[in-house]
Design a protein around this motif. Sequence first.
Motif, mmCIF file in Angstrom:
data_model
loop_
_atom_site.group_PDB
_atom_site.id
_atom_site.type_symbol
_atom_site.label_atom_id
_atom_site.label_comp_id
_atom_site.label_asym_id
_atom_site.label_seq_id
_atom_site.Cartn_x
_atom_site.Cartn_y
_atom_site.Cartn_z
ATOM 1 N N THR A 1 39.477 32.909 40.301
ATOM 2 C CA THR A 1 40.773 32.468 40.792
ATOM 3 C C THR A 1 41.851 32.764 39.752
ATOM 4 O O THR A 1 41.560 33.008 38.585
ATOM 5 C CB THR A 1 40.771 30.957 41.072
ATOM 6 O OG1 THR A 1 40.459 30.267 39.870
ATOM 7 C CG2 THR A 1 39.782 30.594 42.157
ATOM 8 N N TYR A 2 43.082 32.725 40.203
ATOM 9 C CA TYR A 2 44.237 32.870 39.319
ATOM 10 C C TYR A 2 45.277 31.874 39.810
ATOM 11 O O TYR A 2 46.192 32.210 40.545
ATOM 12 C CB TYR A 2 44.755 34.316 39.359
ATOM 13 C CG TYR A 2 45.897 34.624 38.416
ATOM 14 C CD1 TYR A 2 45.897 34.161 37.109
ATOM 15 C CD2 TYR A 2 46.962 35.394 38.830
ATOM 16 C CE1 TYR A 2 46.938 34.457 36.251
ATOM 17 C CE2 TYR A 2 48.008 35.701 37.985
ATOM 18 C CZ TYR A 2 47.986 35.229 36.695
ATOM 19 O OH TYR A 2 49.019 35.525 35.851
ATOM 20 N N GLU B 1 47.357 28.740 35.574
ATOM 21 C CA GLU B 1 46.952 29.825 34.675
ATOM 22 C C GLU B 1 48.052 30.859 34.472
ATOM 23 O O GLU B 1 47.870 31.812 33.714
ATOM 24 C CB GLU B 1 45.712 30.535 35.229
ATOM 25 C CG GLU B 1 44.500 29.654 35.334
ATOM 26 C CD GLU B 1 43.344 30.353 36.016
ATOM 27 O OE1 GLU B 1 43.349 31.590 36.072
ATOM 28 O OE2 GLU B 1 42.449 29.662 36.502
ATOM 29 N N LYS B 2 49.180 30.703 35.152
ATOM 30 C CA LYS B 2 50.254 31.684 35.044
ATOM 31 C C LYS B 2 51.188 31.324 33.897
ATOM 32 O O LYS B 2 51.548 30.171 33.709
ATOM 33 C CB LYS B 2 51.014 31.769 36.362
ATOM 34 C CG LYS B 2 50.114 32.350 37.437
ATOM 35 C CD LYS B 2 50.789 32.532 38.747
ATOM 36 C CE LYS B 2 49.773 33.172 39.690
ATOM 37 N NZ LYS B 2 50.043 32.950 41.058
ATOM 38 N N LYS C 1 46.580 31.489 29.665
ATOM 39 C CA LYS C 1 47.745 31.588 30.543
ATOM 40 C C LYS C 1 48.207 33.034 30.450
ATOM 41 O O LYS C 1 48.386 33.570 29.355
ATOM 42 C CB LYS C 1 48.864 30.641 30.110
ATOM 43 C CG LYS C 1 48.588 29.207 30.488
ATOM 44 C CD LYS C 1 49.857 28.396 30.507
ATOM 45 C CE LYS C 1 49.534 26.953 30.801
ATOM 46 N NZ LYS C 1 50.196 26.475 31.984
ATOM 47 N N THR C 2 48.385 33.669 31.596
ATOM 48 C CA THR C 2 48.626 35.100 31.623
ATOM 49 C C THR C 2 49.818 35.459 32.493
ATOM 50 O O THR C 2 50.013 34.874 33.556
ATOM 51 C CB THR C 2 47.377 35.821 32.178
ATOM 52 O OG1 THR C 2 46.247 35.404 31.433
ATOM 53 C CG2 THR C 2 47.505 37.318 32.064
ATOM 54 N N ARG D 1 47.158 41.951 38.396
ATOM 55 C CA ARG D 1 46.725 40.561 38.594
ATOM 56 C C ARG D 1 45.320 40.503 39.187
ATOM 57 O O ARG D 1 44.500 39.676 38.793
ATOM 58 C CB ARG D 1 47.705 39.808 39.491
ATOM 59 C CG ARG D 1 48.931 39.317 38.752
ATOM 60 C CD ARG D 1 49.709 38.310 39.568
ATOM 61 N NE ARG D 1 50.249 38.884 40.782
ATOM 62 C CZ ARG D 1 51.482 39.363 40.911
ATOM 63 N NH1 ARG D 1 52.322 39.334 39.894
ATOM 64 N NH2 ARG D 1 51.897 39.863 42.057
ATOM 65 N N TYR E 1 42.807 41.442 36.530
ATOM 66 C CA TYR E 1 42.676 40.300 35.617
ATOM 67 C C TYR E 1 41.819 39.207 36.250
ATOM 68 O O TYR E 1 40.915 38.668 35.628
ATOM 69 C CB TYR E 1 44.057 39.745 35.258
ATOM 70 C CG TYR E 1 43.989 38.409 34.566
ATOM 71 C CD1 TYR E 1 43.624 38.327 33.231
ATOM 72 C CD2 TYR E 1 44.233 37.230 35.255
ATOM 73 C CE1 TYR E 1 43.525 37.092 32.599
ATOM 74 C CE2 TYR E 1 44.141 36.002 34.630
ATOM 75 C CZ TYR E 1 43.786 35.942 33.308
ATOM 76 O OH TYR E 1 43.676 34.732 32.680
ATOM 77 N N ARG E 2 42.101 38.876 37.503
ATOM 78 C CA ARG E 2 41.395 37.805 38.196
ATOM 79 C C ARG E 2 39.889 38.071 38.257
ATOM 80 O O ARG E 2 39.076 37.179 38.030
ATOM 81 C CB ARG E 2 41.951 37.668 39.618
ATOM 82 C CG ARG E 2 41.360 36.533 40.424
ATOM 83 C CD ARG E 2 41.890 36.530 41.837
ATOM 84 N NE ARG E 2 41.367 37.606 42.657
ATOM 85 C CZ ARG E 2 40.173 37.585 43.256
ATOM 86 N NH1 ARG E 2 39.389 36.554 43.133
ATOM 87 N NH2 ARG E 2 39.789 38.604 43.987
ATOM 88 N N LYS F 1 38.588 38.184 34.150
ATOM 89 C CA LYS F 1 38.967 37.223 33.115
ATOM 90 C C LYS F 1 37.775 36.475 32.542
ATOM 91 O O LYS F 1 37.831 35.980 31.418
ATOM 92 C CB LYS F 1 40.011 36.239 33.630
ATOM 93 C CG LYS F 1 39.487 35.246 34.619
ATOM 94 C CD LYS F 1 40.553 34.290 35.016
ATOM 95 C CE LYS F 1 40.004 33.335 36.061
ATOM 96 N NZ LYS F 1 40.993 32.403 36.505
#
Length: 127
Positions: A4-5, A9-10, A48-49, A72, A75-76, A79
Amino acid sequence: MKFTYNKSEKLKSEKLITKLFTEGKSVSAYPLRLVFLKTTFQDAVSLKTGVSVPKRNFKKAVDRIRIKRLMREAYRLNKHLVSNNISTQYAFMILYVGKEKPTFIEVEAATKKMFDKFLVKTKNNNS
């Protein structure tokens, strides 16, 4: 491991983003560059990205948005390579430095390579 993202996490804090670019270190895996900074957060999130694509290289918003979406997603899905191997909290900013539109396969391969370089660099600094 959940892929998940979430909103938590943002990377959204303007102060933290400024600090990230002034004090942070970076690793590159063309066409991506990762700027990172060891920090602490109020919540129990280890990373946090944020992602960024320069307007200078991609004039059309649709192109920038598509590349951000690819970054994104890569990354998701990857990660866990980082979050399972670190003990402290980090702020990440992933920048797209290429000049041509990428495919998802290219972005994902560069993301994996970039995370490997990040882990090597942080292990060297901790030793």
